[in-house]
Design a protein around this motif. Structure first.
Motif, PDB file in Angstrom:
ATOM      1  N   ARG A  96     -39.284 -92.714 -14.796  1.00 36.93           N
ATOM      2  CA  ARG A  96     -38.003 -92.891 -15.496  1.00 36.93           C
ATOM      3  C   ARG A  96     -37.027 -91.790 -15.081  1.00 36.93           C
ATOM      4  NH1 ARG A  96     -37.339 -95.763 -20.521  1.00 36.93           N
ATOM      5  NH2 ARG A  96     -35.474 -95.185 -21.693  1.00 36.93           N
ATOM      6  N   GLU A  97     -37.531 -90.560 -15.015  1.00 34.82           N
ATOM      7  CA  GLU A  97     -36.685 -89.439 -14.577  1.00 34.82           C
ATOM      8  C   GLU A  97     -36.236 -89.629 -13.133  1.00 34.82           C
ATOM      9  OE1 GLU A  97     -36.096 -86.153 -16.637  1.00 34.82           O
ATOM     10  OE2 GLU A  97     -36.063 -88.033 -17.776  1.00 34.82           O
ATOM     11  N   ALA A  98     -37.137 -90.146 -12.306  1.00 33.25           N
ATOM     12  CA  ALA A  98     -36.778 -90.373 -10.904  1.00 33.25           C
ATOM     13  C   ALA A  98     -35.668 -91.414 -10.776  1.00 33.25           C
ATOM     14  CB  ALA A  98     -38.007 -90.813 -10.118  1.00 33.25           C
ATOM     15  N   GLU A  99     -35.763 -92.499 -11.550  1.00 32.43           N
ATOM     16  CA  GLU A  99     -34.731 -93.531 -11.474  1.00 32.43           C
ATOM     17  C   GLU A  99     -33.367 -92.995 -11.891  1.00 32.43           C
ATOM     18  OE1 GLU A  99     -34.232 -98.230 -12.501  1.00 32.43           O
ATOM     19  OE2 GLU A  99     -35.186 -96.979 -14.027  1.00 32.43           O
ATOM     20  N   HIS A 100     -33.359 -92.023 -12.806  1.00 31.44           N
ATOM     21  CA  HIS A 100     -32.102 -91.432 -13.259  1.00 31.44           C
ATOM     22  C   HIS A 100     -31.663 -90.255 -12.389  1.00 31.44           C
ATOM     23  CE1 HIS A 100     -33.076 -93.783 -16.890  1.00 31.44           C
ATOM     24  NE2 HIS A 100     -31.770 -93.766 -17.096  1.00 31.44           N
ATOM     25  N   GLY A 101     -32.367 -90.023 -11.284  1.00 28.98           N
ATOM     26  CA  GLY A 101     -31.947 -88.996 -10.340  1.00 28.98           C
ATOM     27  C   GLY A 101     -32.305 -87.578 -10.717  1.00 28.98           C
ATOM     28  N   ARG A 102     -33.141 -87.405 -11.705  1.00 27.95           N
ATOM     29  CA  ARG A 102     -33.493 -86.049 -12.138  1.00 27.95           C
ATOM     30  C   ARG A 102     -34.757 -85.520 -11.456  1.00 27.95           C
ATOM     31  NH1 ARG A 102     -31.233 -88.278 -17.055  1.00 27.95           N
ATOM     32  NH2 ARG A 102     -33.232 -89.177 -17.695  1.00 27.95           N
ATOM     33  N   VAL A 103     -35.480 -86.392 -10.764  1.00 32.26           N
ATOM     34  CA  VAL A 103     -36.700 -86.021 -10.052  1.00 32.26           C
ATOM     35  C   VAL A 103     -36.713 -86.764  -8.718  1.00 32.26           C
ATOM     36  CG1 VAL A 103     -39.217 -86.255 -10.028  1.00 32.26           C
ATOM     37  CG2 VAL A 103     -38.082 -85.507 -12.107  1.00 32.26           C
ATOM     38  N   ASP A 104     -37.144 -86.075  -7.669  1.00 35.39           N
ATOM     39  CA  ASP A 104     -37.309 -86.703  -6.353  1.00 35.39           C
ATOM     40  C   ASP A 104     -38.795 -86.931  -6.122  1.00 35.39           C
ATOM     41  OD1 ASP A 104     -37.385 -87.517  -3.741  1.00 35.39           O
ATOM     42  OD2 ASP A 104     -36.539 -85.667  -2.905  1.00 35.39           O
ATOM     43  N   LEU A 105     -39.226 -88.180  -6.155  1.00 37.70           N
ATOM     44  CA  LEU A 105     -40.651 -88.490  -6.021  1.00 37.70           C
ATOM     45  C   LEU A 105     -41.218 -88.075  -4.674  1.00 37.70           C
ATOM     46  CD1 LEU A 105     -40.727 -92.056  -7.634  1.00 37.70           C
ATOM     47  CD2 LEU A 105     -41.607 -89.936  -8.625  1.00 37.70           C
ATOM     48  N   ALA A 106     -40.376 -87.981  -3.649  1.00 35.39           N
ATOM     49  CA  ALA A 106     -40.851 -87.606  -2.323  1.00 35.39           C
ATOM     50  C   ALA A 106     -40.869 -86.099  -2.109  1.00 35.39           C
ATOM     51  CB  ALA A 106     -39.987 -88.264  -1.253  1.00 35.39           C
ATOM     52  N   ALA A 107     -40.409 -85.337  -3.088  1.00 40.60           N
ATOM     53  CA  ALA A 107     -40.348 -83.883  -2.932  1.00 40.60           C
ATOM     54  C   ALA A 107     -41.743 -83.300  -2.749  1.00 40.60           C
ATOM     55  CB  ALA A 107     -39.675 -83.259  -4.151  1.00 40.60           C
ATOM     56  N   PRO A 108     -41.943 -82.464  -1.716  1.00 41.17           N
ATOM     57  CA  PRO A 108     -43.275 -81.872  -1.508  1.00 41.17           C
ATOM     58  C   PRO A 108     -43.508 -80.702  -2.453  1.00 41.17           C
ATOM     59  CG  PRO A 108     -41.757 -81.120   0.181  1.00 41.17           C
ATOM     60  CD  PRO A 108     -40.999 -82.110  -0.652  1.00 41.17           C
ATOM     61  N   VAL A 109     -44.749 -80.550  -2.858  1.00 43.41           N
ATOM     62  CA  VAL A 109     -45.135 -79.460  -3.751  1.00 43.41           C
ATOM     63  C   VAL A 109     -46.315 -78.731  -3.123  1.00 43.41           C
ATOM     64  CG1 VAL A 109     -45.935 -78.840  -6.064  1.00 43.41           C
ATOM     65  CG2 VAL A 109     -44.414 -80.810  -5.759  1.00 43.41           C
ATOM     66  N   ASP A 110     -46.222 -77.403  -3.073  1.00 42.02           N
ATOM     67  CA  ASP A 110     -47.330 -76.594  -2.576  1.00 42.02           C
ATOM     68  C   ASP A 110     -48.279 -76.288  -3.724  1.00 42.02           C
ATOM     69  OD1 ASP A 110     -46.568 -76.318   0.170  1.00 42.02           O
ATOM     70  OD2 ASP A 110     -44.975 -74.958  -0.481  1.00 42.02           O
ATOM     71  N   ILE A 111     -49.552 -76.559  -3.522  1.00 41.35           N
ATOM     72  CA  ILE A 111     -50.575 -76.301  -4.539  1.00 41.35           C
ATOM     73  C   ILE A 111     -51.528 -75.255  -3.981  1.00 41.35           C
ATOM     74  CG2 ILE A 111     -52.381 -77.293  -5.983  1.00 41.35           C
ATOM     75  CD1 ILE A 111     -50.087 -79.740  -4.425  1.00 41.35           C
ATOM     76  N   PRO A 112     -51.440 -74.007  -4.444  1.00 35.20           N
ATOM     77  CA  PRO A 112     -52.346 -72.975  -3.937  1.00 35.20           C
ATOM     78  C   PRO A 112     -53.781 -73.245  -4.343  1.00 35.20           C
ATOM     79  CG  PRO A 112     -51.032 -72.152  -5.770  1.00 35.20           C
ATOM     80  CD  PRO A 112     -50.493 -73.498  -5.443  1.00 35.20           C
ATOM     81  N   ALA A 113     -54.701 -72.607  -3.653  1.00 38.26           N
ATOM     82  CA  ALA A 113     -56.119 -72.819  -3.945  1.00 38.26           C
ATOM     83  C   ALA A 113     -56.517 -72.202  -5.270  1.00 38.26           C
ATOM     84  CB  ALA A 113     -56.964 -72.242  -2.813  1.00 38.26           C
ATOM     85  N   ALA A 114     -55.837 -71.129  -5.666  1.00 35.66           N
ATOM     86  CA  ALA A 114     -56.208 -70.426  -6.895  1.00 35.66           C
ATOM     87  C   ALA A 114     -55.431 -70.969  -8.086  1.00 35.66           C
ATOM     88  CB  ALA A 114     -55.931 -68.931  -6.738  1.00 35.66           C
ATOM     89  N   GLY A 115     -56.032 -70.811  -9.259  1.00 36.05           N
ATOM     90  CA  GLY A 115     -55.330 -71.126 -10.496  1.00 36.05           C
ATOM     91  C   GLY A 115     -55.214 -72.594 -10.822  1.00 36.05           C
TER      92      GLY A 115
ATOM     93  N   ASP B  59     -59.061 -75.600  -0.602  1.00 37.92           N
ATOM     94  CA  ASP B  59     -57.974 -75.073   0.220  1.00 37.92           C
ATOM     95  C   ASP B  59     -56.609 -75.443  -0.355  1.00 37.92           C
ATOM     96  OD1 ASP B  59     -59.794 -74.022   2.118  1.00 37.92           O
ATOM     97  OD2 ASP B  59     -60.013 -76.028   2.982  1.00 37.92           O
ATOM     98  N   ALA B  60     -55.603 -74.671   0.061  1.00 39.82           N
ATOM     99  CA  ALA B  60     -54.235 -74.962  -0.353  1.00 39.82           C
ATOM    100  C   ALA B  60     -53.828 -76.351   0.145  1.00 39.82           C
ATOM    101  CB  ALA B  60     -53.289 -73.900   0.200  1.00 39.82           C
ATOM    102  N   ALA B  61     -52.932 -76.980  -0.584  1.00 42.93           N
ATOM    103  CA  ALA B  61     -52.510 -78.333  -0.235  1.00 42.93           C
ATOM    104  C   ALA B  61     -51.014 -78.499  -0.457  1.00 42.93           C
ATOM    105  CB  ALA B  61     -53.276 -79.358  -1.063  1.00 42.93           C
ATOM    106  N   ARG B  62     -50.442 -79.483   0.199  1.00 45.72           N
ATOM    107  CA  ARG B  62     -49.029 -79.845  -0.023  1.00 45.72           C
ATOM    108  C   ARG B  62     -48.973 -81.358  -0.173  1.00 45.72           C
ATOM    109  NH1 ARG B  62     -43.637 -78.233   3.381  1.00 45.72           N
ATOM    110  NH2 ARG B  62     -43.870 -76.363   2.088  1.00 45.72           N
ATOM    111  N   LEU B  63     -48.444 -81.815  -1.310  1.00 43.12           N
ATOM    112  CA  LEU B  63     -48.362 -83.245  -1.604  1.00 43.12           C
ATOM    113  C   LEU B  63     -47.034 -83.543  -2.281  1.00 43.12           C
ATOM    114  CD1 LEU B  63     -51.952 -83.708  -3.064  1.00 43.12           C
ATOM    115  CD2 LEU B  63     -51.124 -84.785  -0.969  1.00 43.12           C
ATOM    116  N   SER B  64     -46.575 -84.784  -2.112  1.00 42.24           N
ATOM    117  CA  SER B  64     -45.372 -85.212  -2.824  1.00 42.24           C
ATOM    118  C   SER B  64     -45.699 -85.503  -4.281  1.00 42.24           C
ATOM    119  CB  SER B  64     -44.795 -86.474  -2.168  1.00 42.24           C
ATOM    120  OG  SER B  64     -45.677 -87.565  -2.364  1.00 42.24           O
ATOM    121  N   LEU B  65     -44.667 -85.583  -5.108  1.00 44.46           N
ATOM    122  CA  LEU B  65     -44.881 -85.887  -6.521  1.00 44.46           C
ATOM    123  C   LEU B  65     -45.524 -87.257  -6.693  1.00 44.46           C
ATOM    124  CD1 LEU B  65     -41.589 -84.518  -8.119  1.00 44.46           C
ATOM    125  CD2 LEU B  65     -43.863 -83.469  -8.191  1.00 44.46           C
TER     126      LEU B  65
END
Length: 327
Positions: free
Chosen positions: A93-112, A125-131
């Motif tokens: 819903r947020e994406a349709e209203h332009g408040r979130v970009d579903l294709a935006a990449p996010v870095d996920i560190p291995a820790a935490g 291992d660390a990873a990078r994935l879109s929303l």
């Protein structure tokens, strides 16, 4: 000639007696507990729950006609990972209203990372994935780390606003997955995971108390699913992708086990905590019938592996959907 005596007065009308077992002034039973339509299927569903050793709550609705079947469907339940459906509905819903970009990449560190036996929580291992790919992980294998990245992105308040905007006033999030796990660890104490097999300890878990954790009711959960399938949460490509994502779950031992047919599609999301086994989903038949179902159970036993408690979710769902499809 002596006139005939007047007829005796009519006796007063009998006073209406309360129904057996209902003291005067007691409110009527909820609609899903009254005799009438679907009485036999509801009885069979309750018996199935009892045979499996669980307390069960269920709601099923025909998405297109609104016909429904309920068993204790307005009882609040701790939603566990089922609340990820609320999270994804908000994300799209947020994406349709332009408040979130579903294709935006996010870095996920291995820790935490948030604890969990699947997905990123089990990776090293660390990873990078879109929303949107994180959303697939959150559904397909109930990835807790992926879900918390999404919770951090949209926020608890946005999820609650989305639910309120849909009229789901009893569906509330109060914590992210990492917070739920922290409460479990604190309540388990020094005993760790083994303490969660102790019935006395399990009875005190905050994560099982709907007043202190993420919560909803079976009736509101099927209303959410119906809104997703009717394009009322988001529309167009966003709605189609949301439904596709909700169809990626890999588990077939609960809801899907009740519909073992190649031409019947089941899109669902499980939720699991000590003694709790839930699943909500949509069952789609080749003739166009679409049914939203929510089955929420709590087992008497604390064992982690209870096949009958898993299987009864599919059994109860099938009984409910068959009743809705009956002429």
């Amino acid at each position: 000639m002596t006139p005939a005596p007047p007829p005796p007065p009519a006796p007063p009308p009998p006073q209406r007696q309360p129904r057996p077992g209902r003291p005067p002034g007691r409110p009527p039973r909820p609609a899903d507990d009254r005799p009438g339509a679907h009485r036999a299927p509801r009885s069979r569903i309750r018996q199935a729950f009892a045979d499996a050793g669980v307390t069960g709550r269920l709601h099923a609705r025909d998405i297109d006609t609104g016909a429904d079947l309920a068993v204790a469907a307005d009882t609040p339940v701790s939603t566990a990972s089922v609340h990820k459906v609320c999270l994804l509905a908000t994300l799209y819903r947020e994406a349709e209203h332009g408040r979130v970009d579903l294709a935006a990449p996010v870095d996920i560190p291995a820790a935490g990372r948030t604890p969990g036996p699947t997905g990123l929580g089990a990776m090293r291992d660390a990873a990078r994935l879109s929303l949107r790919d994180l959303a697939v992980l959150a559904v397909s294998v109930s990835d807790n780390t992926a879900a918390d990245v999404l919770w951090d992105t949209v926020g608890i308040d946005a999820v609650n606003r989305t639910m309120a905007g849909l009229g789901l006033t009893r569906t509330t999030a109060v914590q992210k997955v990492r917070d739920l796990y922290a409460a479990l660890a604190e309540d388990a104490g020094d005993g760790g995971a083994a303490a969660l097999l102790d019935p006395a300890r399990v009875a005190r878990l905050r994560a099982l108390d709907p007043a202190r954790t993420n919560r909803s009711t079976p009736r509101e959960l099927t209303a959410l699913l119906a809104a997703v399938w009717r394009d009322e949460v988001c529309t167009g490509a966003y709605a189609a992708d949301l439904r596709r994502t909700l169809g990626t779950q890999t588990w077939g031992h609960r809801l899907a086990s009740g519909f073992p047919f190649d031409d019947v599609r089941v899109s669902g999301k499980t939720g699991t905590l000590p003694t709790l086994r839930h699943e909500i989903g949509v069952v789609e038949y080749p003739d166009g019938g679409r049914y939203a179902v929510a089955v929420c159970t709590r087992a008497a036993a604390t064992a982690v592996t209870l096949p009958a408690a898993d299987a009864v979710i599919g059994t109860a769902a099938r009984l409910a959907v068959d009743a809705l499809r009956a002429p």
